[in-house]
Every structure is written in C-alpha cells, then in structure tokens.
Design a protein around this motif. Structure first.
Motif, PDB file in Angstrom:
ATOM      1  N   UNK A 148       0.842  -1.206   0.000  1.00  0.00           N
ATOM      2  CA  UNK A 148       0.000   0.000   0.000  1.00  0.00           C
ATOM      3  C   UNK A 148       0.874   1.252   0.000  1.00  0.00           C
ATOM      4  N   UNK A 149       2.056   1.132   0.587  1.00  0.00           N
ATOM      5  CA  UNK A 149       2.996   2.264   0.637  1.00  0.00           C
ATOM      6  C   UNK A 149       3.552   2.545  -0.761  1.00  0.00           C
ATOM      7  N   UNK A 193      -1.608  -7.366   0.329  1.00  0.00           N
ATOM      8  CA  UNK A 193      -0.512  -6.396   0.329  1.00  0.00           C
ATOM      9  C   UNK A 193       0.846  -7.088   0.236  1.00  0.00           C
ATOM     10  N   UNK A 194       0.882  -8.398   0.020  1.00  0.00           N
ATOM     11  CA  UNK A 194       2.155  -9.122   0.083  1.00  0.00           C
ATOM     12  C   UNK A 194       2.683  -9.498  -1.309  1.00  0.00           C
ATOM     13  N   UNK A 215      -2.179  -7.906  12.911  1.00  0.00           N
ATOM     14  CA  UNK A 215      -3.052  -9.000  12.522  1.00  0.00           C
ATOM     15  C   UNK A 215      -2.354  -9.921  11.522  1.00  0.00           C
ATOM     16  N   UNK A 216      -2.656 -11.221  11.607  1.00  0.00           N
ATOM     17  CA  UNK A 216      -1.926 -12.165  10.755  1.00  0.00           C
ATOM     18  C   UNK A 216      -2.584 -12.407   9.395  1.00  0.00           C
ATOM     19  N   UNK A 217      -3.670 -11.707   9.084  1.00  0.00           N
ATOM     20  CA  UNK A 217      -4.273 -11.889   7.760  1.00  0.00           C
ATOM     21  C   UNK A 217      -3.362 -11.276   6.691  1.00  0.00           C
ATOM     22  N   UNK A 218      -2.974 -12.095   5.694  1.00  0.00           N
ATOM     23  CA  UNK A 218      -2.071 -11.595   4.644  1.00  0.00           C
ATOM     24  C   UNK A 218      -2.735 -11.537   3.276  1.00  0.00           C
ATOM     25  N   UNK A 219      -3.887 -12.168   3.127  1.00  0.00           N
ATOM     26  CA  UNK A 219      -4.602 -12.110   1.849  1.00  0.00           C
ATOM     27  C   UNK A 219      -6.037 -12.562   2.054  1.00  0.00           C
ATOM     28  N   UNK A 220      -6.892 -12.089   1.149  1.00  0.00           N
ATOM     29  CA  UNK A 220      -8.262 -12.582   1.103  1.00  0.00           C
ATOM     30  C   UNK A 220      -8.422 -13.225  -0.259  1.00  0.00           C
ATOM     31  N   UNK A 250       8.553  -9.608   4.030  1.00  0.00           N
ATOM     32  CA  UNK A 250       8.689 -10.130   5.392  1.00  0.00           C
ATOM     33  C   UNK A 250       7.469  -9.701   6.193  1.00  0.00           C
ATOM     34  N   UNK A 251       6.670 -10.663   6.643  1.00  0.00           N
ATOM     35  CA  UNK A 251       5.475 -10.360   7.431  1.00  0.00           C
ATOM     36  C   UNK A 251       5.912  -9.968   8.834  1.00  0.00           C
ATOM     37  N   UNK A 252       5.623  -8.723   9.235  1.00  0.00           N
ATOM     38  CA  UNK A 252       6.062  -8.313  10.575  1.00  0.00           C
ATOM     39  C   UNK A 252       5.214  -9.001  11.649  1.00  0.00           C
ATOM     40  N   UNK A 253       5.771  -9.179  12.842  1.00  0.00           N
ATOM     41  CA  UNK A 253       5.028  -9.879  13.898  1.00  0.00           C
ATOM     42  C   UNK A 253       4.063  -8.975  14.652  1.00  0.00           C
ATOM     43  N   UNK A 254       3.994  -7.677  14.277  1.00  0.00           N
ATOM     44  CA  UNK A 254       3.293  -6.699  15.112  1.00  0.00           C
ATOM     45  C   UNK A 254       1.778  -6.677  14.996  1.00  0.00           C
TER      46      UNK A 254
END
Ligand code: MV4
Length: 429
Positions: A18-19, A346-347, A358-363, A352-356
């Motif tokens: 998104x950035x 957004x991946x 929500x763990x949802x990475x795609x729909x 690298x998925x940050x640990x900070x």
C-alpha cells in the motif's frame, strides 16, 4: 474515481504494497500501534501536510473510534465512516439493542438495557428460562460474555463477566439475553446517505468462526430463503433509517434453527468480508462509501445476489498448531487467478510479514454461478496458491471444503468447535 491517495504507515510496514502504490506515503511512527496507527495527532498531521480531503480508516484500528471521527470533523477532514454520535450509540451494545428494538427490529428476549444488580439478573433469568447469556455492553468479539446454564452458576458468571469487561473496556455494564443454541451468524450489508435513506445489499453468512475470528464467509447463505432475505433486509433498513445512518454499515443477526432472526450488533465500518458482497451484487462498496461521504445520494434500490461468492481468509498462522502466528519471510509466492478469482492482498515474494499486527495476509474471494461451483473453484485456487516460507491457513480451508457437512451447507457458529484440525497437513516445501 481518479482520486489521489496518501498512505500512512509504521516503520514495520515500510515495505508493504500500500505504501508503494499510493500516490504519496507518510511514515507515522514506530511499530507499536499506539505510536502509529492509533496515534491520532500523527494521522491528522499526515492529512494536513498532504492536504488530504478525507480519511478512509479501513476496518481495524481507528475505524470505529468516536474520538477520531470527532477530531476529523474538528479539523475539517471528512471521516469516511460513522459520526462520533453513531459510533458511541452503536458501540454501547445495550443502547444499540434498545435503539433497534424501538425501531421495530426483532431482538433477543432479555433485559431492557443494563442489569442493575445480580438479584435483578437472577430473577429475570428465572422468568425467561435458562440457559441465558450475560454480555458486556462495551463488549464485542466475545469478550466479557458468559453463558449461564442454571441458577447455581449465575453469581460466578456475573462476577467473572463484570471483572473481565471492566479490565478489558473500563466498563463493567452487563445485559442479559436468552441464550440461542446453535445459531447462525448472518449479517446484512447496508449503506445510507446524508438524506437519511438506506438500502441493503443482502446477507453474508459468517458462521464459520474460530474463537470469534471469522475464517470463511459466503453469500448468499445456504440457510436463507428468498423470503427471509427480504424480511432481514427490510429489518436492517428500518434499523438504519431509524438512526439516519450515513455510510456503509453492517447489521449482525443471530438466526436460530427455526429461522427466527434477532438483531445482535451493528458494525459502523466497512468489514473485512465486504468483497463477497461486491462480487455478487456488482456494487463497489468502497467507491460508494466515498460518494456518500462526498454528499451524493444512494440510488435507493436494494441489491440481491446474482452469483455465489465465498471468501477464505489467508492468515500467516499454523492451523495444525492452534492457529499460532507464523510471521516471517515469504520466499516464494504464486497467486491463483482466472475467472471468478479475486485476491486482495498487500504481500509479494520476498516480503517479510512483521510480527506486530493481525496475521491476515490475503483474502481469496471466489465467485461462480452456484455454491457447488464456488467450492470447486475455491479448491482449485487454494491448490494453486503457493506461499513458501511461512505456515498459512490454506490447508485448513482445503480440509473444510472437503467436509461433507460444510459442502451440504449444514453449519452453525459451533461448527469449528468440533472440527478435526489435527488431520490438516501443511504442504512440505
Ligand atoms: C449470543 C449467542 C447465543 N445467544 N447471544 C458471540 C460474540 C458476540 N458478538 C455475540 N455472540 C453470541 N451471542 C445469544 N443470546 C452466541 C454468540 C456466539 C457467536 C455468535 C456469532 C458468531 C460466533 C459465535 C460464537 C460463539 C457464541
């Protein structure tokens, strides 16, 4: 729409798509949410320095924060969401329920507003009959909620629910309801405009949840008849128009085994699962949110499903280990495609998925002419989905889509309580 966009991001998200894809991007702080995504002054500052006309809050963080909505108003930045008054009114569940009851929307039998003492709760429970459920008025997502099966358990449930809601929300107010056994969670998408007119976009069945986290949503619901859809849609509009609701919102209902439906809560934001409604109604909810925020009226007609759609939430979690978060580097990625396959994400490979967060990475959203075809197409898309380097919920979805009861449309909110997660196999890399 040709509208220019500004992304805000924390340092944890500097490499998120998104950035890269926004016209401009502003870093608003460090990874802890309170220092970035929940930091109102920094977000307002980002809007001011970029001369933004409006803020879309998405579906987490400040999307249902009355203070943020109010401050946006104060700074003349259009908040693409509910007014502060609306957020407060619907955020207090006992008030929301009383408001909907007054509008003629069916509600679950129980206390009128908050309980004032344990004795009042006990005598009301006696009157309506066990089992009953105590709910935190400030709650949501199942916190501060206790099921009471018999009078002997009432006092402890009362004390525990008060304790939990006080700690979690700083508000110990409780209300009571008859407990509905094996219900379905069916929500109606609505949108209202600044003239006070609202329309509905039919239902989403969100019964497939684990610990109050939705994993799969679909529309139309295999449990809902055309007649019931019409009734629930009309009830949702009645509720929305009673409060002159402006913007996109969701009215959540519990539907019992006899197809009685009851108002449960209202969400004053766009929700994660909104794309399935977009796919079956051909209505762009985000575009319409922006139009309503700009003062345009809605068409006034309701929208009924022309197709079937399902969403599988792809989370960086290990479903064979209690859905433990699995952040880390995506070393290889392949996204499925083709007709009726939509991915919102957004991946990318190397991300690298940050640990900070929500763990949802795609729909993964699939649509087709029948529910059966949606299931076959979803299985094909899941099988083609390659995400190497981390564990994901893809193997869970493949197992679910092979479950005869799920395939038959026989499921309630209790479905995953008895699902055999131990048989799920992560693909070996
Ligand atoms: C209920 C209920 C049964 N009867 N209320 C769960 C979260 C919160 N939004 C309300 N919830 C429930 N309220 C009555 N009177 C069962 C639940 C419930 C539930 C609802 C929707 C989806 C999943 C659920 C899982 C467990 C309990």
């Amino acid at each position: 729409m040709g509208v220019k966009t500004v992304a805000v991001y924390s340092t944890a998200d500097k490499d998120s798509l998104h950035v890269r894809f926004a016209d401009e991007a502003v870093c608003i702080g460090s990874p802890p949410s309170k220092d970035s995504y929940l930091n109102i002054p920094r977000i307002i500052a980002a809007a001011e320095i970029t001369n933004a006309d409006a803020i879309h809050p998405g579906y987490g963080f400040l999307s249902e924060n009355a203070e943020f909505s109010r401050i946006c108003e104060e700074y003349n930045i259009k908040f693409i969401g509910a007014s502060p008054e609306m957020i407060n009114q619907m955020g207090d569940k006992a008030t929301a329920k009383a408001t909907m009851a007054a509008a003629g929307v069916p509600i679950i039998p129980g206390s009128e507003g908050l309980l004032t003492s344990v004795e009042e709760g006990l005598s009301l429970a006696e009157e309506i009959g066990y089992p009953v459920i105590l709910k935190a008025t400030a709650g949501g997502g199942g916190r501060g909620m206790r099921i009471v099966k018999e009078p002997a358990g009432f006092k402890k449930a009362w004390d525990d629910a008060r304790q939990e809601s006080s700690a979690a929300f700083g508000n110990s107010g409780l209300y009571l309801e008859k407990f509905v056994e094996e219900p379905r969670h069916i929500e109606i998408q609505i949108i209202g405009d600044s003239t006070g007119k609202a329309c509905h976009l039919s239902e989403r069945d969100c019964s497939i949840q684990r610990r109050h986290q939705k994993l799969v949503e679909e529309t139309p619901s295999p449990f809902i008849t055309d007649e019931l859809r019409d009734q629930m849609g009309k009830a949702a509009i009645k509720g929305a128009e009673a409060i002159s609701y402006e913007g996109a919102g969701t009215i959540e209902f519990l539907v019992d085994k006899n197809r009685n439906f009851y108002f449960m809560e209202m969400n004053t934001r766009i929700q994660v699962e909104h794309p399935i409604t977009e796919e079956v109604t051909d209505f762009d909810l985000i575009k319409e949110q922006i139009k309503v925020a700009a003062g345009e009226p809605i068409s006034g007609k309701n929208y009924f499903p022309k197709l079937y759609a399902m969403e599988c939430r792809i989370n960086a979690e290990d479903p064979s280990n209690g859905f433990r978060p699995s952040p880390g580097k995506i070393v290889n990625l392949h996204l499925p495609g083709g007709k009726g396959v939509r991915i919102d994400s957004h991946v990318y490979a190397g991300y690298v998925i940050p640990p900070n967060y929500d763990s949802m990475i795609a729909k993964l959203i699939v649509s087709a002419q029948s529910r059966q075809e949606v299931i076959v197409r979803m299985k094909r898309a899941l099988a083609e989905f390659v995400i190497d380097g981390i564990k994901t919920t893809i193997p869970f979805h493949l197992a679910l889509l092979d479950d005869p009861q799920f395939v038959a449309g026989n499921f309630t909110t209790k479905f995953l309580d008895t699902f055999d997660f131990s048989s799920i196999q992560q693909e070996k890399n």
